[in-house]
Design a protein around this motif. Sequence first.
Motif, PDB file in Angstrom:
ATOM      1  N   ARG B 112       4.560  -7.116  -8.863  1.00 25.95           N
ATOM      2  CA  ARG B 112       4.183  -7.754  -7.297  1.00 25.95           C
ATOM      3  C   ARG B 112       3.560  -6.369  -6.482  1.00 25.95           C
ATOM      4  O   ARG B 112       3.984  -5.551  -6.664  1.00 25.95           O
ATOM      5  N   PRO B 113       2.512  -6.930  -5.901  1.00 26.00           N
ATOM      6  CA  PRO B 113       1.879  -6.105  -5.336  1.00 26.00           C
ATOM      7  C   PRO B 113       2.723  -5.296  -4.240  1.00 26.00           C
ATOM      8  O   PRO B 113       3.423  -6.011  -3.392  1.00 26.00           O
ATOM      9  N   ASN B 114       2.314  -3.928  -3.588  1.00 28.80           N
ATOM     10  CA  ASN B 114       3.179  -3.428  -2.459  1.00 28.80           C
ATOM     11  C   ASN B 114       2.712  -4.033  -1.353  1.00 28.80           C
ATOM     12  O   ASN B 114       3.714  -4.094  -0.436  1.00 28.80           O
ATOM     13  N   GLY B 115       1.647  -4.462  -1.133  1.00 29.61           N
ATOM     14  CA  GLY B 115       1.220  -5.213   0.312  1.00 29.61           C
ATOM     15  C   GLY B 115       0.128  -6.103  -0.091  1.00 29.61           C
ATOM     16  O   GLY B 115      -0.214  -6.205  -1.345  1.00 29.61           O
ATOM     17  N   LEU B 116      -0.223  -6.780   0.956  1.00 24.52           N
ATOM     18  CA  LEU B 116      -1.272  -7.928   0.801  1.00 24.52           C
ATOM     19  C   LEU B 116      -2.646  -7.236   0.377  1.00 24.52           C
ATOM     20  O   LEU B 116      -3.384  -7.905  -0.399  1.00 24.52           O
ATOM     21  N   MET B 117      -2.810  -6.073   0.607  1.00 22.74           N
ATOM     22  CA  MET B 117      -4.127  -5.375   0.589  1.00 22.74           C
ATOM     23  C   MET B 117      -4.071  -4.693  -0.774  1.00 22.74           C
ATOM     24  O   MET B 117      -5.080  -3.695  -1.290  1.00 22.74           O
ATOM     25  N   SER B 118      -2.936  -4.565  -1.490  1.00 17.28           N
ATOM     26  CA  SER B 118      -2.341  -3.398  -2.695  1.00 17.28           C
ATOM     27  C   SER B 118      -3.148  -4.153  -3.779  1.00 17.28           C
ATOM     28  O   SER B 118      -2.880  -5.058  -4.277  1.00 17.28           O
ATOM     29  N   SER B 119      -3.552  -3.193  -4.491  1.00 14.94           N
ATOM     30  CA  SER B 119      -4.101  -3.657  -6.042  1.00 14.94           C
ATOM     31  C   SER B 119      -2.561  -3.751  -6.717  1.00 14.94           C
ATOM     32  O   SER B 119      -1.558  -2.884  -6.607  1.00 14.94           O
ATOM     33  N   ARG B 120      -2.781  -4.422  -8.040  1.00 16.90           N
ATOM     34  CA  ARG B 120      -1.351  -4.617  -8.669  1.00 16.90           C
ATOM     35  C   ARG B 120      -1.577  -3.433  -9.826  1.00 16.90           C
ATOM     36  O   ARG B 120      -0.819  -3.570 -10.712  1.00 16.90           O
ATOM     37  N   GLU B 121      -2.692  -2.854  -9.756  1.00 14.58           N
ATOM     38  CA  GLU B 121      -3.058  -1.980 -10.760  1.00 14.58           C
ATOM     39  C   GLU B 121      -3.559  -0.592 -10.229  1.00 14.58           C
ATOM     40  O   GLU B 121      -4.632  -0.144 -10.308  1.00 14.58           O
ATOM     41  N   PRO B 122      -2.300   0.242  -9.640  1.00 14.08           N
ATOM     42  CA  PRO B 122      -3.091   1.204  -8.743  1.00 14.08           C
ATOM     43  C   PRO B 122      -3.169   2.197  -9.957  1.00 14.08           C
ATOM     44  O   PRO B 122      -2.583   2.411 -11.057  1.00 14.08           O
ATOM     45  N   LEU B 123      -4.146   3.173  -9.663  1.00 13.66           N
ATOM     46  CA  LEU B 123      -4.290   4.468 -10.481  1.00 13.66           C
ATOM     47  C   LEU B 123      -3.542   5.529  -9.749  1.00 13.66           C
ATOM     48  O   LEU B 123      -4.112   6.312  -8.711  1.00 13.66           O
ATOM     49  N   GLN B 124      -2.211   5.943 -10.605  1.00 14.61           N
ATOM     50  CA  GLN B 124      -1.284   6.890  -9.920  1.00 14.61           C
ATOM     51  C   GLN B 124      -1.820   8.334 -10.481  1.00 14.61           C
ATOM     52  O   GLN B 124      -1.952   8.616 -11.579  1.00 14.61           O
ATOM     53  N   VAL B 125      -1.915   9.277  -9.281  1.00 12.86           N
ATOM     54  CA  VAL B 125      -2.240  10.755  -9.593  1.00 12.86           C
ATOM     55  C   VAL B 125      -1.239  11.228  -9.111  1.00 12.86           C
ATOM     56  O   VAL B 125      -0.758  11.164  -8.016  1.00 12.86           O
ATOM     57  N   GLY B 126      -0.546  12.424  -9.747  1.00 12.16           N
ATOM     58  CA  GLY B 126       0.412  13.092  -9.036  1.00 12.16           C
ATOM     59  C   GLY B 126       0.758  14.353  -9.838  1.00 12.16           C
ATOM     60  O   GLY B 126       0.268  14.909 -10.817  1.00 12.16           O
ATOM     61  N   ALA B 127       1.679  15.147  -9.277  1.00 15.43           N
ATOM     62  CA  ALA B 127       2.188  16.325  -9.662  1.00 15.43           C
ATOM     63  C   ALA B 127       3.655  16.598  -9.490  1.00 15.43           C
ATOM     64  O   ALA B 127       4.267  16.272  -8.299  1.00 15.43           O
ATOM     65  N   GLU B 128       4.270  17.238 -10.253  1.00 13.00           N
ATOM     66  CA  GLU B 128       5.815  17.433 -10.112  1.00 13.00           C
ATOM     67  C   GLU B 128       5.978  19.092 -10.543  1.00 13.00           C
ATOM     68  O   GLU B 128       5.589  19.482 -11.446  1.00 13.00           O
ATOM     69  N   LEU B 129       7.125  19.360  -9.791  1.00 11.26           N
ATOM     70  CA  LEU B 129       7.450  20.728  -9.850  1.00 11.26           C
ATOM     71  C   LEU B 129       9.010  20.878 -10.422  1.00 11.26           C
ATOM     72  O   LEU B 129      10.070  20.298  -9.380  1.00 11.26           O
ATOM     73  N   TYR B 130       9.444  21.096 -11.587  1.00 10.33           N
ATOM     74  CA  TYR B 130      10.929  21.112 -11.904  1.00 10.33           C
ATOM     75  C   TYR B 130      11.510  22.579 -12.008  1.00 10.33           C
ATOM     76  O   TYR B 130      10.913  23.553 -12.471  1.00 10.33           O
ATOM     77  N   GLY B 131      12.656  22.654 -11.685  1.00 10.27           N
ATOM     78  CA  GLY B 131      13.350  23.994 -11.910  1.00 10.27           C
ATOM     79  C   GLY B 131      13.354  24.861 -10.642  1.00 10.27           C
ATOM     80  O   GLY B 131      13.936  26.084 -10.799  1.00 10.27           O
ATOM     81  N   TYR B 132      13.211  24.534  -9.646  1.00  7.22           N
ATOM     82  CA  TYR B 132      13.361  25.532  -8.320  1.00  7.22           C
ATOM     83  C   TYR B 132      13.657  24.744  -7.397  1.00  7.22           C
ATOM     84  O   TYR B 132      12.880  23.645  -6.767  1.00  7.22           O
ATOM     85  N   ALA B 133      14.870  24.858  -6.657  1.00  3.20           N
ATOM     86  CA  ALA B 133      15.304  24.114  -5.562  1.00  3.20           C
ATOM     87  C   ALA B 133      14.930  24.605  -4.287  1.00  3.20           C
ATOM     88  O   ALA B 133      14.978  24.044  -3.224  1.00  3.20           O
TER      89      ALA B 133
END
Lengths: 213, 383
Positions: B112-133
């Motif tokens: 299901r698309p996030n909204g009326l104008m959203s693609s159902r195939e987003p190109l997700q780019v991201g970064a995550e940092l583990y191990g430090y609070a």
Amino acid sequence: MKLTIALSKGRIFEETLPLLAAAGIVPAEDPESSRKLVIDTNHEHVKLVIVRASDVPTYVQYGAADLGIAGRDVLIEHGGDGLYQPLDLNIARCKMMVAVSNDFDYEAAVKHGARLKIATKYPQIAREHFARKGVHVDIIKLYGSMELAPLVGLADAIVDLVSTGNTLKANNLLAVEHILDISSRLVVNQAALKLKYSTIQPVLDAFASAVPA
Amino acid sequence: MRNWLLPEHIADILPATARQVESAKAAMLEQFRTAGYELVSPPLIEYIEALVSEDDGALDIKTFKLDDHLSGRQLGLRADITPQVARIDAHLLSERTGVTRLCYAGSVVHARPNGLMSSREPLQVGAELYGYAGIEADLEVIGLMLDALRLGGVENIRLDVGHIAIFRGLVAAAALDATSARELFAALQSKDGATIRELVAGVAEPYRSAFIALPELYGPASMLESARSRLPSLPEIELGLMQLSAIARALQGKVELSFDLAELRSGFYHTGLLFTAYAPGWSDALARGGRYDNVGRRFGRARPATGFSLDLRDLIRILPARHPARGIRVAARQLPDASNEVARLRATGEIVVLDYLGESAEALGCDRELVATSEGWQIVPFH
């Protein structure tokens, strides 16, 4: 910063005028007599767009308008995703009710576990209401003249807005259940509230101080 | 037959935009690389239990499911890469006990698309940092997110910061059951003051007033002061407000900054700071992130985590198209004589297009051409 407010004609527009006035906004024209869909105001940067009541949440959600005024009924049917609804404006008040023909025994039908046919313009509210009651229903979506449906045997009951009850009475219908109190809400596009905070917040505060009791 | 028709909310990325998407992606990944983030590329399909945790209904409904004929088990088509990266940190890289920084770029699919104008195939780019609070990690990730958006060409970014532990702390202190908490959460997301009042009618003070205050607690950093006076002094709230003030001090003057204590929308798995980026032109957030400590617990390793992601397709949709670079025309009959010169030019990064039909400059996308002169190959203007 530019500010666009989505409103529907008729009762909501009339009852919104005092709120707009409290925020210092006066429309340049009356939408009832004008054919314009974009109405200027006494402020260069504030415009009103006149849309169908049920389209208000869509315009605001997608940023075509920053603010809008929409009934709680419309917002529930729309889903309200991606909208802020910070203010109950306490205008255009009415009730969402279940009504049946005078000679239909609603209590008995429900008790009996019958599967009811419900005619309504508000399928979401109707479905949710009967699911909570534990009654199976078939929803028939209509766009107007709901009161006719039980009379011609199209439905057992209707779910509709009732303000005075005169239309029900004139058609030999009886309100048997109160579902929700309805009034109009101020809706705000989420990104607009963040990006235009300094323009929108004073309008919100003015509206809040002018809400009728 | 309309066999060219695509499903709803599915679109091709056409020439000029595709190049723009690709170069923005490359620039972002390069920026992550220089900040010490290692690139991972998790699979498109996985067993459903790994992709979606049991109680995350919203992600579940977004995830396409299919049957695996090899194992007889159910597979999901990823709708979010974050849980996959958490799985990698928790399991495959579990010998690392220090800080692990990971980044990714890939397509996800939404049933299901996030909204009326959203693609159902987003190109997700991201970064995550583990191990430090510590909050320094959140600041690092916020900086990365803002830089990524700027690299993508976004201007006048507004950063909105919230803290989900404030809501969670109130829920715990008021001893609300899961259903009431869920209903309140939904009403808070839309700042629906009227519904919140109804929902907390039976809640004890000071928590009732605190829930009613939450949707009004948004705005510039000065709002945090009134939050201190309107919210009870629970340890979670003290800590939350302290962290928000620290963010305000660290970022003041570096980006348009606002705060929102009822902004809980970022995600089901978040536990602490939440940050959202908005910019003029987009009717929704452009990038979201936050702290989601212990997300790896269901994979056998709970540890601090913070990260962000954005949808590059959504980003590019609003940005003005860039004019593609113009090339050099070479009449095909000049081959093979021109072969070496063509290869040399291409090695320098020039676009060199062979013209078979004698086409116009516009059709070829060229503004120069290669011609043979008595002094050898020369590049002259081509119109």
